[in-house]
Design a protein around this motif. Structure first.
Motif, PDB file in Angstrom:
ATOM      1  N   LEU A   1       4.045 -11.039  -4.647  1.00 49.95           N
ATOM      2  CA  LEU A   1       3.168  -9.866  -4.613  1.00 49.95           C
ATOM      3  C   LEU A   1       1.774 -10.278  -5.052  1.00 49.95           C
ATOM      4  N   ASP A   2       0.801 -10.101  -4.162  1.00 44.67           N
ATOM      5  CA  ASP A   2      -0.565 -10.528  -4.463  1.00 44.67           C
ATOM      6  C   ASP A   2      -1.482  -9.354  -4.789  1.00 44.67           C
ATOM      7  N   VAL A   3      -1.278  -8.240  -4.086  1.00 48.34           N
ATOM      8  CA  VAL A   3      -2.084  -7.040  -4.365  1.00 48.34           C
ATOM      9  C   VAL A   3      -1.201  -5.800  -4.249  1.00 48.34           C
ATOM     10  N   LEU A   4      -1.361  -4.898  -5.210  1.00 53.16           N
ATOM     11  CA  LEU A   4      -0.687  -3.593  -5.142  1.00 53.16           C
ATOM     12  C   LEU A   4      -1.767  -2.515  -5.060  1.00 53.16           C
ATOM     13  N   VAL A   5      -1.666  -1.645  -4.055  1.00 56.08           N
ATOM     14  CA  VAL A   5      -2.618  -0.540  -3.920  1.00 56.08           C
ATOM     15  C   VAL A   5      -1.896   0.789  -4.111  1.00 56.08           C
ATOM     16  N   CYS A   6      -2.236   1.489  -5.199  1.00 50.94           N
ATOM     17  CA  CYS A   6      -1.666   2.816  -5.457  1.00 50.94           C
ATOM     18  C   CYS A   6      -2.585   3.836  -4.787  1.00 50.94           C
ATOM     19  N   ASN A   7      -2.211   4.278  -3.612  1.00 57.39           N
ATOM     20  CA  ASN A   7      -3.083   5.110  -2.782  1.00 57.39           C
ATOM     21  C   ASN A   7      -2.528   6.514  -2.519  1.00 57.39           C
ATOM     22  N   ALA A   8      -1.209   6.647  -2.422  1.00 54.63           N
ATOM     23  CA  ALA A   8      -0.615   7.929  -1.999  1.00 54.63           C
ATOM     24  C   ALA A   8      -1.041   9.062  -2.930  1.00 54.63           C
ATOM     25  N   ALA A   9      -1.121  10.263  -2.381  1.00 55.58           N
ATOM     26  CA  ALA A   9      -1.427  11.420  -3.225  1.00 55.58           C
ATOM     27  C   ALA A   9      -1.053  12.708  -2.525  1.00 55.58           C
ATOM     28  N   VAL A  10      -0.752  13.715  -3.325  1.00 53.36           N
ATOM     29  CA  VAL A  10      -0.644  15.072  -2.796  1.00 53.36           C
ATOM     30  C   VAL A  10      -1.727  15.931  -3.451  1.00 53.36           C
TER      31      VAL A  10
ATOM     32  N   ILE B   1       2.938  -4.375   3.187  1.00 54.70           N
ATOM     33  CA  ILE B   1       4.150  -3.592   2.946  1.00 54.70           C
ATOM     34  C   ILE B   1       3.707  -2.144   2.856  1.00 54.70           C
ATOM     35  N   MET B   2       4.088  -1.357   3.843  1.00 52.73           N
ATOM     36  CA  MET B   2       3.738   0.058   3.836  1.00 52.73           C
ATOM     37  C   MET B   2       4.818   0.798   3.051  1.00 52.73           C
ATOM     38  N   ALA B   3       4.473   1.265   1.850  1.00 56.92           N
ATOM     39  CA  ALA B   3       5.441   1.916   0.963  1.00 56.92           C
ATOM     40  C   ALA B   3       5.347   3.422   1.177  1.00 56.92           C
ATOM     41  N   CYS B   4       6.286   3.968   1.952  1.00 54.02           N
ATOM     42  CA  CYS B   4       6.141   5.349   2.435  1.00 54.02           C
ATOM     43  C   CYS B   4       7.409   6.177   2.249  1.00 54.02           C
TER      44      CYS B   4
ATOM     45  N   ILE C   1       0.863  -1.194   0.000  1.00 56.51           N
ATOM     46  CA  ILE C   1       0.000   0.000   0.000  1.00 56.51           C
ATOM     47  C   ILE C   1       0.893   1.235   0.000  1.00 56.51           C
ATOM     48  N   THR C   2       0.789   2.062  -1.044  1.00 52.66           N
ATOM     49  CA  THR C   2       1.587   3.294  -1.046  1.00 52.66           C
ATOM     50  C   THR C   2       0.894   4.343  -0.173  1.00 52.66           C
ATOM     51  N   GLY C   3       1.700   5.189   0.468  1.00 49.72           N
ATOM     52  CA  GLY C   3       1.130   6.252   1.309  1.00 49.72           C
ATOM     53  C   GLY C   3       0.330   5.685   2.466  1.00 49.72           C
TER      54      GLY C   3
END
Ligand code: NDP
Length: 315
Positions: free
Chosen positions: A81-90, A31-34, A7-9
């Motif tokens: 890798l089973d799931v990728l979540v593109c979540n981060a934003a500005v 996996i917290m992608a930060c 999960i990004t962000g």
């Protein structure tokens, strides 16, 4: 085995609430992608996410080098890798002047769209190789894609035009910092980036769903009026926006509820259809929402894909 979801962000707002909701099932490792490693560790601990259920990995979406490094580090970790979540934003609604990513792209589109576009492309093979029963790539969208709502029609409206600003580099030097080639407007740049997110999800679906078996989806989780997304807004707005959403538009949703919604898109077997933009009605049940004309324009999606490939160095 446990599923692995990136999960990004995930250090605040929707990303953190989703990490919490999915980790608490005990069936997932997050996996917290930060971009801010310590902030993410502290946030996870404060949220009570148990240590064996998460790993923080550094990712700054405003730098394509960082995106490549993250993908390498993840691949070398040996995890599937089973799931990728593109979540981060500005979101920079009050910015008078544009700011830029490491490669010189306007920051909102550079982070929210181009960084995620490269990340998703680099990790698609890993998703393809996963033997998990349901593998998914989720790109968080926004209401700006819904023309059937009031909020989706508030100006400045998203408009990618003919992509001339993006095609010439989105750098404010020899090109406009806006995708459509116009004057800088921070609120519009954010909305444009969200339309890119929704177009990208659909283009992934058309190009790769059959070949890879990956489910591609997007969602509008509701208006989470208290997240950090509004941190750049004027204080009066931040004071009035949550009650306005609660009592006037009734689109308000708590971080916790929004996190549960995104967690459904990650793991609920009934949300496994690919190419769908999910939304929730007042009773919190999910439905397949219609996208606005621009956010479902196939020709634009294809062009956006090709221009984005060039900008991130894939073509
Ligand atoms: P937050 O600001 O709370 O969270 C955004 C996250 O993105 C933070 O973790 C932030 O990191 C991270 N981030 C920002 N820039 C970068 C970067 N360069 N590299 C890596 N991570 C970065 O906002 P929300 O939780 O509200 O937003 C999450 C998603 O939800 C977004 O895609 C947004 O468009 C979407 N959304 C939100 C709605 C709302 O009402 N809030 C409604 C509809 C959609 P850090 O903690 O370091 O700042």
């Amino acid at each position: 085995r446990k599923g692995t979801v990136i999960i990004t962000g995930a250090s605040s707002g929707l990303g953190l609430a989703t990490a919490k909701a999915i980790a608490d099932t005990g069936k997932w490792h997050v996996i917290m992608a930060c971009r801010n490693f310590l902030k993410a560790v502290k946030a996870a601990k404060k949220a009570g996410i148990s240590e064996e259920n998460f790993t923080v990995m550094h990712l700054d979406l405003a730098s394509l080098d960082s995106v490549r490094q993250f993908a390498d580090t993840f691949k070398r970790s040996g995890r599937p890798l089973d799931v990728l979540v593109c979540n981060a934003a500005v979101y920079l609604p009050t910015a008078k002047e544009p700011t830029y990513t490491a490669e010189g792209f306007e920051l909102s589109v550079g982070t929210n769209h181009l960084g995620h576009f490269l990340l998703a492309r680099l990790l698609l093979d890993d998703l393809k190789q996963s033997d998990y029963p349901q593998k998914r790539l989720i790109i968080v969208g926004s209401i700006t894609g819904n023309t059937n709502t009031l909020a989706g029609n508030v100006p400045p409206k998203a408009n990618l035009g003919d992509l001339r600003g993006l095609a010439s580099g989105l750098n404010g030097q020899n090109s406009s910092p806006m995708i459509d080639g116009g004057e800088f407007d921070g609120a519009k740049a954010y909305k444009d980036s969200k339309v890119c997110n929704m177009l990208t999800m659909q283009e992934f679906h058309r190009r790769f769903h059959e070949e890879t078996g990956v489910t591609f989806s997007s969602l509008y989780p509701g208006c989470i009026a208290e997240t950090g997304l509004f941190r750049e807004h004027i204080p009066l707005f931040r004071l009035l926006f949550p009650p306005f959403q609660k009592y006037i538009t009734k689109g308000y949703v708590s971080e916790e509820e929004a996190g549960k919604r995104l967690a459904q898109v990650i793991s609920d077997p009934s949300l496994s259809k690919s190419g769908v933009y999910w939304s929730w009605n007042k009773n919190s049940s999910s439905f397949e929402n219609q996208l606005s004309k621009e956010a479902s324009d196939e020709e634009k999606a294809r062009k956006l894909w090709e221009v984005s490939e060039k900008l991130v160095g894939l073509a």
